[in-house]
Design a protein around this motif. Sequence first.
Motif, PDB file in Angstrom:
ATOM      1  N   GLY A  27       0.822  -1.361  -0.169  1.00 32.49           N
ATOM      2  CA  GLY A  27       0.207   0.161  -0.290  1.00 32.49           C
ATOM      3  C   GLY A  27       0.916   1.322  -0.081  1.00 32.49           C
ATOM      4  O   GLY A  27       1.657   1.236  -0.432  1.00 32.49           O
ATOM      5  N   GLY A  51      -0.452  -0.875  -4.592  1.00 27.73           N
ATOM      6  CA  GLY A  51      -1.179  -1.911  -4.150  1.00 27.73           C
ATOM      7  C   GLY A  51      -2.518  -1.748  -2.430  1.00 27.73           C
ATOM      8  O   GLY A  51      -2.564  -0.374  -3.097  1.00 27.73           O
ATOM      9  N   ALA A  52      -3.110  -2.508  -2.050  1.00 25.53           N
ATOM     10  CA  ALA A  52      -3.984  -2.290  -1.227  1.00 25.53           C
ATOM     11  C   ALA A  52      -3.398  -1.405  -0.224  1.00 25.53           C
ATOM     12  O   ALA A  52      -2.789  -1.383   0.373  1.00 25.53           O
ATOM     13  CB  ALA A  52      -4.672  -3.534  -0.745  1.00 25.53           C
ATOM     14  N   ALA A 171       3.228   3.827  -2.473  1.00 27.67           N
ATOM     15  CA  ALA A 171       3.402   1.916  -3.032  1.00 27.67           C
ATOM     16  C   ALA A 171       5.102   1.354  -2.312  1.00 27.67           C
ATOM     17  O   ALA A 171       5.227   1.427  -3.678  1.00 27.67           O
ATOM     18  CB  ALA A 171       2.709   1.435  -3.925  1.00 27.67           C
ATOM     19  N   ARG A 283      -8.927   3.431  -7.064  1.00 24.01           N
ATOM     20  CA  ARG A 283      -8.078   4.054  -6.926  1.00 24.01           C
ATOM     21  C   ARG A 283      -9.089   4.307  -5.910  1.00 24.01           C
ATOM     22  O   ARG A 283     -10.478   4.335  -5.749  1.00 24.01           O
ATOM     23  CB  ARG A 283      -8.052   5.680  -6.715  1.00 24.01           C
ATOM     24  CG  ARG A 283      -6.336   5.397  -8.299  1.00 24.01           C
ATOM     25  CD  ARG A 283      -5.557   6.663  -7.946  1.00 24.01           C
ATOM     26  NE  ARG A 283      -4.660   6.951  -8.941  1.00 24.01           N
ATOM     27  CZ  ARG A 283      -4.477   7.266 -10.124  1.00 24.01           C
ATOM     28  NH1 ARG A 283      -5.319   7.018 -11.143  1.00 24.01           N
ATOM     29  NH2 ARG A 283      -2.995   7.467 -10.592  1.00 24.01           N
ATOM     30  N   VAL A 299      -5.114   0.138  -7.183  1.00 27.09           N
ATOM     31  CA  VAL A 299      -4.477  -0.501  -6.586  1.00 27.09           C
ATOM     32  C   VAL A 299      -4.965  -1.537  -7.216  1.00 27.09           C
ATOM     33  O   VAL A 299      -5.785  -1.413  -8.164  1.00 27.09           O
ATOM     34  CB  VAL A 299      -5.931  -1.165  -5.370  1.00 27.09           C
ATOM     35  CG1 VAL A 299      -5.808  -2.439  -4.498  1.00 27.09           C
ATOM     36  CG2 VAL A 299      -5.319   0.371  -4.256  1.00 27.09           C
ATOM     37  N   THR A 301      -4.792  -5.264  -6.738  1.00 28.57           N
ATOM     38  CA  THR A 301      -4.431  -6.537  -5.938  1.00 28.57           C
ATOM     39  C   THR A 301      -6.082  -7.254  -5.720  1.00 28.57           C
ATOM     40  O   THR A 301      -6.018  -8.099  -4.929  1.00 28.57           O
ATOM     41  CB  THR A 301      -3.369  -6.799  -4.946  1.00 28.57           C
ATOM     42  OG1 THR A 301      -3.975  -5.799  -4.161  1.00 28.57           O
ATOM     43  CG2 THR A 301      -2.088  -5.827  -5.723  1.00 28.57           C
ATOM     44  N   CYS A 306      -9.067  -2.534   3.820  1.00 29.14           N
ATOM     45  CA  CYS A 306      -8.051  -0.662   3.729  1.00 29.14           C
ATOM     46  C   CYS A 306      -6.886  -1.486   4.983  1.00 29.14           C
ATOM     47  O   CYS A 306      -5.556  -0.668   5.148  1.00 29.14           O
ATOM     48  CB  CYS A 306      -8.493   0.343   3.419  1.00 29.14           C
ATOM     49  SG  CYS A 306     -10.009  -0.129   2.315  1.00 29.14           S
TER      50      CYS A 306
END
Length: 325
Positions: A27, A51-52, A171, A283, A299, A301, A306
């Motif tokens: 993230g 990523g997340a 990220a 996003r 993101v 994945t 979150c």
Amino acid sequence: MFRYTVGTIAAVAILFGAACGSPASSGGNFIGGEPGGSGGATGAGTGGSGGAGGGTTVGGGAGGGDAGTLPITAFTGLPCDVATVLATRCSSCHGVPLSGGAPIRLETRDDLIATDPISGATWADRCVARMTSATSPMPPTGAPPASETAALQGWIAAGSPPSTCSQVIDAGTMTADAGPAPTTCASGTFWGLGNQGSADMNPGLACKACHASKTPFKNYPYAGTVYPSLHEKDLCDGVVPSNAVVEILDGTGRVLKSMPVSTSSGNFHGGIPVLEQVASWYRARVRANGRVLEMRTPVTTKNGDCNSCHTEQGANGAPGRIVLP
């Protein structure tokens, strides 16, 4: 709804448990600005992979513009804790380009140790004065937590020495040359009913990881908690305005999901459990009080949990909690 306060130490010791779930994919950070037009704002740098949990938008608007990756190392000559405060609290206006009527940049040691020609104080001292002001606080949305102001005050008291920081607020690659940041709980109240079902349950913990095994019919595609500062404690209730929402955006900037944020806990969730999947590219952004903080990189994945990255100290590249603009 049962809550316990920071004063009930015994209850805290009993009720605090390990986070339900484990970290997921990488993230990043939310750094925001004033709402923009459909194209958003453009800044320096280039975006990185996400990523997340996100990436960064610095000075960016609510539109789809790309404001560029902002490494902490861009804050030349500053220690990590001071650089992080400037990145998360100041750069949306006091960056490049200046916005919101800001008169100066606040991104380097040279910027901070320069003298304000009117007051004769350094801009670092002026920053502290505004951050602690009850009548005209900076940022305009409200004074930051005392721990963040203390970081800047400590650096000033030490003589504002030149320093370096290896962190990157984006990220994938956030490393820190300092120890864990002090945690806080701005609301002073904590969730105290364990896994008893409620939209306000377990703020700060990884929601989806727990629901996936225990209550899949309530495992919403997107879930998390919004806080007023980066390092709020697990189970602490978030303090948010009633107009706060979290939005999920597709690649064109179209809003796929708009989720109200609970004023009791800071929690949000959205989507249809079981039937709806997490978008493969998105996003997220937080809106509140006419301002917006938007993720910098997408993101990719299919992870909507979150809080798995936006933890007390941050995980998998995230610098800490999802914060209000």
